[in-house]
Design an enzyme around this catalytic site. Sequence first.
Site, PDB file in Angstrom:
ATOM      1  N   GLU A  82      43.162 -51.613  68.433  1.00 20.18           N
ATOM      2  CA  GLU A  82      42.832 -51.306  69.997  1.00 20.18           C
ATOM      3  C   GLU A  82      43.638 -52.489  70.870  1.00 20.18           C
ATOM      4  OE1 GLU A  82      40.390 -51.683  67.706  1.00 20.18           O
ATOM      5  OE2 GLU A  82      38.546 -50.898  68.487  1.00 20.18           O
ATOM      6  N   CYS A 106      37.370 -55.673  70.958  1.00 22.41           N
ATOM      7  CA  CYS A 106      38.159 -54.742  71.392  1.00 22.41           C
ATOM      8  C   CYS A 106      37.472 -54.202  72.524  1.00 22.41           C
ATOM      9  CB  CYS A 106      38.372 -53.850  70.472  1.00 22.41           C
ATOM     10  SG  CYS A 106      39.393 -54.591  69.143  1.00 22.41           S
TER      11      CYS A 106
END
Lengths: 158, 158
Positions: free
Chosen positions: A62, A93
């Site tokens: 991510e 993330c």
Amino acid sequence: MNILRMCPILKREFMREALIEAQKAYSIGEVPIGSVVVYNDKIIGRGHNLRETRKDPTLHAEIMAIQMASRALGGWRLIDCDIYVTVEPCPMCAGAMVQGRLRRLIFGASDPKSGCAGSIYNLVDDNRFNHRLEIVSGIMESECRDLMKSFFKARRYK
Amino acid sequence: MNILRMCPILKREFMREALIEAQKAYSIGEVPIGSVVVYNDKIIGRGHNLRETRKDPTLHAEIMAIQMASRALGGWRLIDCDIYVTVEPCPMCAGAMVQGRLRRLIFGASDPKSGCAGSIYNLVDDNRFNHRLEIVSGIMESECRDLMKSFFKARRYK
């Protein structure tokens, strides 16, 4: 879940791309998680876990997808961007998605051990922070989960 | 707090370096937060907030310091490393510290709006995650807080 009903093919198409990223991670011995960032129905960022390869704890799928999307848009505010990820994000993330002001998080499999979009915490939709994302979960869940299971099974066997 | 009593000069010395990083951010119009990572009493990573300059939502001081420290040690596990940061970390940075398996977090000023080492959440010391850090807070608190206050006051004036 109405979003998915509105446009089921599109969502699966992007999750399929995230799964392609996850497969890349798998093939080089990384925990198989992949992600894409979508803006105006186009992928502008993609990434897969590279923690072992690049020896850097921050290089989750991510983070890499968000960094690439920022370069593509030329700014840190990823407003109207959606992020697809094969597995529920960790605290780092999930926090990066809030920092980047993304619109929507779509993930495949839940992560009961460290997931922070509903499992342990829900950091992406907390009204105490200055931004909240809409969450769509369970997209291509079995494919995303099976890839993880297969990876850890093979690792245990080794 | 025993740690601080054990070695008060050392801790302040490293927080002073984190403040130097924060000043660098201030001087280029970035929210003034700085960080250093220390291993065996040596600084092996340092960083300051570069979100606006590099147009990337992930480039907080702590992420940069952790990335630099990983390069210095040649691995993603920053075991026995301490991270100093002028302001309590956000969810993303708190999460990165857990991912990097750092030993100890030392921060200056609390952040009641988005701090995740005690204010809103405590992500760095939660036994549901696979790693926990020791926390020391309030080191050179007033200097760290005043720098932030001065920055936002000047910005409002503009």
